[in-house]
Scaffold this motif. Structure first.
Motif, PDB file in Angstrom:
ATOM      1  N   UNK A 166       0.823  -1.220   0.000  1.00 49.56           N
ATOM      2  CA  UNK A 166       0.000   0.000   0.000  1.00 49.56           C
ATOM      3  C   UNK A 166       0.853   1.264   0.000  1.00 49.56           C
ATOM      4  N   UNK A 167       1.817   1.333   0.911  1.00 52.99           N
ATOM      5  CA  UNK A 167       2.604   2.569   0.967  1.00 52.99           C
ATOM      6  C   UNK A 167       3.555   2.685  -0.230  1.00 52.99           C
ATOM      7  N   UNK A 168       3.975   1.543  -0.798  1.00 52.52           N
ATOM      8  CA  UNK A 168       4.825   1.602  -1.994  1.00 52.52           C
ATOM      9  C   UNK A 168       4.043   2.188  -3.160  1.00 52.52           C
ATOM     10  N   UNK A 169       2.800   1.748  -3.335  1.00 48.82           N
ATOM     11  CA  UNK A 169       1.988   2.253  -4.454  1.00 48.82           C
ATOM     12  C   UNK A 169       1.674   3.737  -4.308  1.00 48.82           C
ATOM     13  N   UNK A 170       1.684   4.249  -3.070  1.00 50.16           N
ATOM     14  CA  UNK A 170       1.399   5.670  -2.856  1.00 50.16           C
ATOM     15  C   UNK A 170       2.622   6.552  -3.094  1.00 50.16           C
ATOM     16  N   UNK A 171       3.813   5.946  -3.195  1.00 50.82           N
ATOM     17  CA  UNK A 171       5.026   6.723  -3.439  1.00 50.82           C
ATOM     18  C   UNK A 171       5.182   7.014  -4.926  1.00 50.82           C
ATOM     19  N   UNK A 172       5.768   8.143  -5.238  1.00 50.72           N
ATOM     20  CA  UNK A 172       5.995   8.513  -6.637  1.00 50.72           C
ATOM     21  C   UNK A 172       7.006   7.545  -7.267  1.00 50.72           C
ATOM     22  N   UNK A 173       6.566   6.868  -8.299  1.00 51.77           N
ATOM     23  CA  UNK A 173       7.427   5.883  -8.951  1.00 51.77           C
ATOM     24  C   UNK A 173       7.161   4.467  -8.499  1.00 51.77           C
ATOM     25  N   UNK A 174       6.387   4.291  -7.406  1.00 46.34           N
ATOM     26  CA  UNK A 174       6.080   2.949  -6.929  1.00 46.34           C
ATOM     27  C   UNK A 174       7.326   2.163  -6.570  1.00 46.34           C
ATOM     28  N   UNK A 175       7.496   1.003  -7.188  1.00 45.73           N
ATOM     29  CA  UNK A 175       8.652   0.150  -6.872  1.00 45.73           C
ATOM     30  C   UNK A 175       9.958   0.736  -7.403  1.00 45.73           C
ATOM     31  N   UNK A 176       9.861   1.740  -8.271  1.00 51.70           N
ATOM     32  CA  UNK A 176      11.053   2.419  -8.774  1.00 51.70           C
ATOM     33  C   UNK A 176      11.361   3.691  -7.987  1.00 51.70           C
ATOM     34  N   UNK A 177      10.634   3.924  -6.897  1.00 51.40           N
ATOM     35  CA  UNK A 177      10.898   5.089  -6.050  1.00 51.40           C
ATOM     36  C   UNK A 177      12.274   4.942  -5.401  1.00 51.40           C
ATOM     37  N   UNK A 178      12.996   6.047  -5.322  1.00 55.58           N
ATOM     38  CA  UNK A 178      14.359   6.022  -4.791  1.00 55.58           C
ATOM     39  C   UNK A 178      14.362   6.033  -3.265  1.00 55.58           C
ATOM     40  N   UNK A 179      15.213   5.209  -2.690  1.00 55.60           N
ATOM     41  CA  UNK A 179      15.453   5.212  -1.246  1.00 55.60           C
ATOM     42  C   UNK A 179      16.740   5.992  -0.999  1.00 55.60           C
ATOM     43  N   UNK A 180      16.690   6.999  -0.144  1.00 55.66           N
ATOM     44  CA  UNK A 180      17.879   7.800   0.127  1.00 55.66           C
ATOM     45  C   UNK A 180      18.804   7.044   1.072  1.00 55.66           C
ATOM     46  N   UNK A 181      19.978   7.614   1.293  1.00 51.73           N
ATOM     47  CA  UNK A 181      20.983   6.942   2.112  1.00 51.73           C
ATOM     48  C   UNK A 181      20.437   6.658   3.514  1.00 51.73           C
ATOM     49  N   UNK A 182      20.547   5.381   3.928  1.00 56.74           N
ATOM     50  CA  UNK A 182      20.061   4.986   5.242  1.00 56.74           C
ATOM     51  C   UNK A 182      18.550   4.887   5.333  1.00 56.74           C
ATOM     52  N   UNK A 183      17.848   5.085   4.204  1.00 59.17           N
ATOM     53  CA  UNK A 183      16.384   5.013   4.220  1.00 59.17           C
ATOM     54  C   UNK A 183      15.749   6.164   4.973  1.00 59.17           C
ATOM     55  N   UNK A 184      16.387   7.338   4.908  1.00 55.74           N
ATOM     56  CA  UNK A 184      15.906   8.486   5.678  1.00 55.74           C
ATOM     57  C   UNK A 184      14.607   9.072   5.132  1.00 55.74           C
ATOM     58  N   UNK A 185      14.195   8.682   3.914  1.00 54.95           N
ATOM     59  CA  UNK A 185      12.952   9.224   3.345  1.00 54.95           C
ATOM     60  C   UNK A 185      11.759   8.292   3.536  1.00 54.95           C
ATOM     61  N   UNK A 186      11.907   7.262   4.386  1.00 59.58           N
ATOM     62  CA  UNK A 186      10.775   6.412   4.765  1.00 59.58           C
ATOM     63  C   UNK A 186      10.764   6.282   6.284  1.00 59.58           C
ATOM     64  N   UNK A 187       9.602   5.932   6.832  1.00 55.39           N
ATOM     65  CA  UNK A 187       9.466   5.837   8.286  1.00 55.39           C
ATOM     66  C   UNK A 187      10.096   4.551   8.809  1.00 55.39           C
ATOM     67  N   UNK A 188      10.178   4.462  10.148  1.00 53.74           N
ATOM     68  CA  UNK A 188      10.747   3.261  10.751  1.00 53.74           C
ATOM     69  C   UNK A 188       9.938   2.023  10.439  1.00 53.74           C
ATOM     70  N   UNK A 189       8.598   2.141  10.492  1.00 50.20           N
ATOM     71  CA  UNK A 189       7.752   0.993  10.174  1.00 50.20           C
ATOM     72  C   UNK A 189       7.859   0.582   8.725  1.00 50.20           C
TER      73      UNK A 189
END
Length: 575
Positions: free
Chosen positions: A450-473
């Protein structure tokens, strides 16, 4: 440092050509003063203009040849040294990848980064200087002495006095500076560690308003490094003035005594000019060597640190005669397992025995410091047991290849870690050849779709260093999807649901039970609600098993478990 040069074997031919071109460059430089002396003594004194033109033209050809040799030698030396640095960095990196957590704890992450970058750069730079300056300086010095003696043996007495003075000055200065270079590398480690902690812990630092404290920590480390660097540079900075002072006095002496010998007819003007140039070559060759004396001690300190990494043998290694695990079921058995951390007086876990089979969910619960994470870290051999055995499919894990063992395990660490790249690349990290359908299925089971589909780009959305652009959960769910996509025999979840809300936690556990019907599942958790439905619950207290059974059995038999349950659930929920 000589031990590291074994990694230059692919560039042996280039090094040979460097020495060859350097030799011809040196011959060119040594021949030019002789030609100039001939122009003065024959062409100018006798007024032979054609001779001046012919010898001058030949000097230009010799100079051009020396220039070509110098360029070729510099190019090959740079190519060899940078290639050597590349090979050495790769060798250190691949060796560090085999380290256990014990080796990382012993050296430290910040120090390993410094050794792989700064230290190898120091060795690489000195290698270039060795191939150029260390090769040409002895040739120039010896050749200069030979040519100077051939011009006027009597005047070489000046050199016999000057050269020992220069050598003594270099020795004294280098002796004082060498111990400081090792100290500088250690202080760079300290500065790197402070900076790394500051950057990675920025949220904590700001939340507690500790910016001033961290600034003081950084400034202390920075000033300590600066003070040591200034001290060593002061010592080494004295070398050049001393060299120039001795050179100038040597020039005065040569001109003075050379003039007297010209007056008495024992020497020609051209010979004096050539002798003076040869003397300068000898002096400059010694200056080159003095520069090497400045650089080599620092590179030697770096080489020692690099060799310390390369010589460190991992405590955990593959067996010489690995065994097969037989039937691939994923069953796990702990037999009287005890483990001490290196240097610890008390064991982290003691006398742990239990079995977990396919299709079962085994949960491990206990207070902070009870040994939960330590216990499951032994399964993929992050550490080796001190005594006892851990069996996978009936085979001691120490008799298995580490790669084979870890290929059977889907491990989700306590601290969710994501890598720079897309969401799909992070999930595919668990299985390189995973299809898009497998990735999407793993994400769906992990409650991440669900949260992947809500991100821009879906599964191709970029994860920043250390995953700082997503929550802990979200990081935890992506880490779980990464383990699910490889479909291993054994799943290990180290408190991997702590950042999830209760609804997501429940949905995820229900989906996991359906997904892992043929696999062995171990879950470390703090929440009672996460472990209540497990087939087997192991209660740890101070590194020992304080109870084992289902939720209902433990409520009746284990005081420790009841305390945990009553601290988290209301009487209505317990009932």
């Amino acid at each position: 440092m000589l031990k590291l040069f074994q990694y230059m074997k692919p560039y042996r031919t280039a090094v040979i050509f460097v020495l060859l071109f350097t030799f011809f460059q040196c011959l060119s430089d040594l021949y030019l003063p002789t030609l100039m002396a001939d122009i003065v003594d024959i062409g100018i004194v006798k007024g032979d203009v054609p001779y001046i033109w012919s010898v001058g033209g030949f000097m230009l050809l010799v100079t051009a040849g020396g220039m070509v040799c110098s360029i070729a030698a510099s190019y090959l030396a740079s190519k060899s040294a940078t290639g050597f640095g590349r090979i050495l960095r790769g060798r250190v990196f691949s060796h560090v990848e085999n380290f256990t957590l014990q080796e990382f704890d012993k050296i430290g992450t910040a120090s390993l980064i410094t050794r792989t970058t700064n230290d190898i750069t120091q060795v690489q730079q000195v290698t270039i200087m060795i191939l150029r300056m260390m090769a040409i300086a002895p040739m120039m010095c010896i050749g200069g002495i030979v040519m100077a003696v051939s011009r006027d043996p009597g005047l070489t007495t000046v050199l016999l006095i000057v050269l020992p003075i220069l050598a003594l000055a270099i020795f004294i200065i280098a002796k004082k500076g060498i111990p400081l270079f090792k100290a500088i590398q250690i202080k760079i480690d300290t500065l790197s560690r402070v900076l790394r902690e500051n950057l990675t812990g920025m949220r904590v630092i700001r939340s507690f308003n500790r910016m001033d404290h961290e600034t003081v920590r950084f400034n202390d480390a920075n000033e300590d490094l600066t003070a040591t660097s200034i001290k060593v540079n002061k010592i080494m900075g004295a070398m050049m003035p001393v060299m120039m002072l001795v050179m100038n006095f040597a020039t005065l002496a040569i001109v003075w005594f050379g003039g007297l010998r010209i007056d008495t007819g024992h020497m020609k003007v051209g010979d004096l000019m050539a002798f003076l140039q040869y003397a300068m070559m000898i002096m400059f060759s010694l200056i080159m060597l003095s520069v090497m004396f400045v650089m080599i001690p620092r590179a030697q300190a770096s080489a020692v640190r690099i060799n310390e990494v390369l010589n460190m043998i991992p405590e955990i290694h593959d067996p010489k005669q690995p065994r097969n695990t037989g039937i691939q079921t994923g069953s796990i058995e702990f037999q009287d397992v005890t483990f001490y951390y290196p240097g610890a007086e008390e064991p982290a876990i003691s006398d742990i025995s239990f079995q977990a089979g396919p299709g079962e969910i085994t949960a491990i619960i206990g207070g902070t410091g009870s040994g939960k994470s330590t216990l499951i870290s032994l399964i993929p051999r992050f550490y080796d047991v001190t005594s006892g055995r851990i069996l996978v499919n009936g085979t001691d894990i120490r008799d298995l290849m580490q790669e084979d063992l870890r290929n059977r395990i889907g491990f989700v660490p306590q601290k969710a870690l994501l890598f720079t790249g897309t969401i799909a690349e992070n999930i595919r990290y668990g299985k390189e050849d995973a299809t898009d359908e497998e990735i999407q299925h793993a994400a769906k089971v992990a409650q991440a779709a669900d949260f992947i589909s809500s991100m821009e780009g879906g599964y191709d959305a970029e994860i920043s260093q250390g995953g700082s652009n997503v929550s802990g959960g979200q990081k935890q769910r992506l880490s779980i999807a990464r383990a699910l996509v490889r479909r291993p025999e054994i799943y290990v979840f180290d408190d991997s649901f702590s950042a999830l809300d209760f609804k997501t936690d429940a949905n995820l556990r229900a989906a996991l039970r359906e997904e892992t019907t043929e696999a062995t599942v171990l879950i470390v958790a703090q929440r009672v609600s996460t472990v209540m439905d497990a087939d087997r619950i192991i209660v740890l207290e101070q590194g020992r098993i304080a109870g084992m059974g289902t939720h209902g059995e433990l409520m009746a038999s284990s005081d420790v478990y009841r305390e945990i349950v009553t601290s988290q659930l209301s009487e209505e929920e317990i009932a």
